[in-house]
Design an enzyme around this catalytic site. Sequence first.
Site, short mmCIF file in Angstrom:
data_model
loop_
_atom_site.label_atom_id
_atom_site.label_comp_id
_atom_site.label_asym_id
_atom_site.label_seq_id
_atom_site.Cartn_x
_atom_site.Cartn_y
_atom_site.Cartn_z
N HIS A 152 -11.96 19.11 -7.59
CA HIS A 152 -12.09 17.67 -7.88
C HIS A 152 -13.12 17.44 -8.97
O HIS A 152 -14.32 17.60 -8.76
CB HIS A 152 -12.50 16.90 -6.62
CG HIS A 152 -12.40 15.41 -6.80
ND1 HIS A 152 -11.46 14.64 -6.14
CD2 HIS A 152 -13.08 14.56 -7.61
CE1 HIS A 152 -11.59 13.38 -6.51
NE2 HIS A 152 -12.57 13.30 -7.41
N GLN B 61 -7.10 5.05 -12.46
CA GLN B 61 -8.46 4.66 -12.07
C GLN B 61 -8.58 3.20 -11.66
O GLN B 61 -9.27 2.86 -10.70
CB GLN B 61 -9.43 4.94 -13.22
CG GLN B 61 -10.83 4.40 -13.07
CD GLN B 61 -11.69 5.22 -12.12
OE1 GLN B 61 -12.14 6.30 -12.44
NE2 GLN B 61 -11.92 4.69 -10.92
N ASP C 130 -16.78 16.72 -8.64
CA ASP C 130 -16.53 15.33 -9.03
C ASP C 130 -17.08 14.99 -10.42
O ASP C 130 -16.33 14.59 -11.29
CB ASP C 130 -17.07 14.35 -7.99
CG ASP C 130 -16.35 13.01 -7.97
OD1 ASP C 130 -15.36 12.86 -8.69
OD2 ASP C 130 -16.78 12.12 -7.21
N GLU D 109 -12.70 6.02 -0.65
CA GLU D 109 -14.04 6.29 -1.19
C GLU D 109 -14.84 5.00 -1.10
O GLU D 109 -15.11 4.31 -2.09
CB GLU D 109 -13.98 6.80 -2.63
CG GLU D 109 -15.34 7.29 -3.13
CD GLU D 109 -15.32 7.76 -4.57
OE1 GLU D 109 -14.27 7.64 -5.23
OE2 GLU D 109 -16.37 8.22 -5.04
N HIS E 204 -13.83 15.19 -13.03
CA HIS E 204 -13.41 14.18 -14.02
C HIS E 204 -13.84 14.65 -15.40
O HIS E 204 -14.92 14.30 -15.89
CB HIS E 204 -14.01 12.81 -13.69
CG HIS E 204 -13.48 12.22 -12.42
ND1 HIS E 204 -12.44 11.32 -12.39
CD2 HIS E 204 -13.83 12.45 -11.13
CE1 HIS E 204 -12.18 11.00 -11.12
NE2 HIS E 204 -13.00 11.67 -10.34
N TRP F 228 -21.00 8.10 -13.32
CA TRP F 228 -21.26 8.06 -11.88
C TRP F 228 -22.41 8.95 -11.44
O TRP F 228 -22.94 8.79 -10.36
CB TRP F 228 -19.99 8.47 -11.12
CG TRP F 228 -18.86 7.52 -11.35
CD1 TRP F 228 -18.61 6.35 -10.67
CD2 TRP F 228 -17.82 7.61 -12.34
NE1 TRP F 228 -17.49 5.74 -11.18
CE2 TRP F 228 -16.98 6.49 -12.19
CE3 TRP F 228 -17.51 8.57 -13.33
CZ2 TRP F 228 -15.86 6.28 -13.00
CZ3 TRP F 228 -16.40 8.35 -14.14
CH2 TRP F 228 -15.59 7.22 -13.97
N HIS G 65 -7.68 9.98 -4.57
CA HIS G 65 -8.97 9.43 -4.19
C HIS G 65 -8.67 8.50 -3.01
O HIS G 65 -7.92 7.52 -3.17
CB HIS G 65 -9.57 8.61 -5.32
CG HIS G 65 -10.19 9.43 -6.41
ND1 HIS G 65 -9.47 10.25 -7.22
CD2 HIS G 65 -11.49 9.52 -6.83
CE1 HIS G 65 -10.29 10.83 -8.10
NE2 HIS G 65 -11.52 10.41 -7.88
FE FE2 Z 1 -13.39 11.51 -8.22
#
Ligand code: FE2
Length: 424
Positions: A56, A151, A308, A212, A58, A314, A209
């Site tokens: 996982h 997203q 992630d 979350e 991005h 993030w 996802h």
């Molecule tokens: Fe993610």
Amino acid sequence: MFDILIRGGTLPDGRVADIAVRGDRIAAVEPAITAQAGRVIEAAGDLVSPPFADPHFHMDATLSYGIPRINASGTLLEGIALWGELRAIATVDEMVDRAMTYCDWAAAMGLLAIRTHVDTTPDHLRGVEAMLEVRRRVAPYIDLQLVAFPQDGLYRTATGRANLIRALDMGVDVVGGIPHFERTMEEGAESVRDLARIAAERGLMLDLHCDETDDPMSRHVETLAREVTRHGLGARAAGSHLTSMHSMDNYYVSKLLPLMAESGMCAIPNPLINITIQGRHDTFPKRRGLTRVKEMQALGIAVGWGQDCVLDPWYPLGTADMLDVAFMGLHVAQMTHPAEMARCFTMVTETNAAIMGLKDYGLRKGALASLVILDAGNPTEAVRLRPDRLCVISRGRVIAEKARNDSRMALPGRPASVARRHRG
Ligand code: FE2
């Protein structure tokens, strides 16, 4: 005659063995191999492991920290808003350059398989174009899986669903989604049904996802398990994050987990991010926001650790080291029993590889000759020290090497050899 012979390393299961490599394959794993080799690597006392895998990530956003600004609140929602600003200005070349730098970091850390979600929201699909190019460039040494990830929601934008389909048609590997971010619970559940159907019809893996959020009523994982069972997707489907499960009613979870186990689906918590982002709306006590890892594993559900984010909207930290991820996961999930600590290493290697469906993975005759030699004696010590990667081999080629260097842990003014004492 072999191409490479790695002598005397300790395997994750504790065996001491020689590993012979011919071409891109492991030719033998035996206690003592006497045949000649083009190159001999002495690994006595070191841990020899199959490579790390990250299920996982991005990569379209990585290494962008501070562009065009930082996430001041530290929340998921500001991160999503900030990413919206960044993706509007990021060029294909910029995304490729940042991702290639990250892949260099990953290769040096022995991280040779990565599943990255790619935002399919903008009509320009520049992120998809960029990540397809990165996948092509790193193919000789990193298995890069791309997930079509809407997203901003499959249904929240006019072209969300059409763009996801376009991305799959362009060659993206896995179907993604974000049901908890759709406008309503009903639309979230419908997106799960829709995406599972798309994955089944196209013969693709599914990785959403899912939930979350800290909202205990976010229960899309229930629908996901149902659809995985309906379409027989089994381990080819995964729920990522699943953080709402942390806050769910215990009685409800006692029904949910057997349904997940029955479906055969996998789970991918992301401890670095979940511990950082979740609980931001709490005063005290602040929830940890990590899903129920040990409880799922007790029912036979495959649970891996995902990274992630690294240096993006993030998360302001990160190193491409899956041992950092395992270290955090171990702490937050309180996995301190010796068997649980060792399992945390397995989660970032074999379990993650299985979740990604990697073929020919592992330290066995006939598998791809991809492995990493660590300056540690065993898996638990590797999680504790997060040590140097002394050598990384991908498909029979040495792609990264580091001289044994103890100075990283040596204190100023003390001899480097002192640091060796940190090892058990
Ligand atoms: Fe993610």
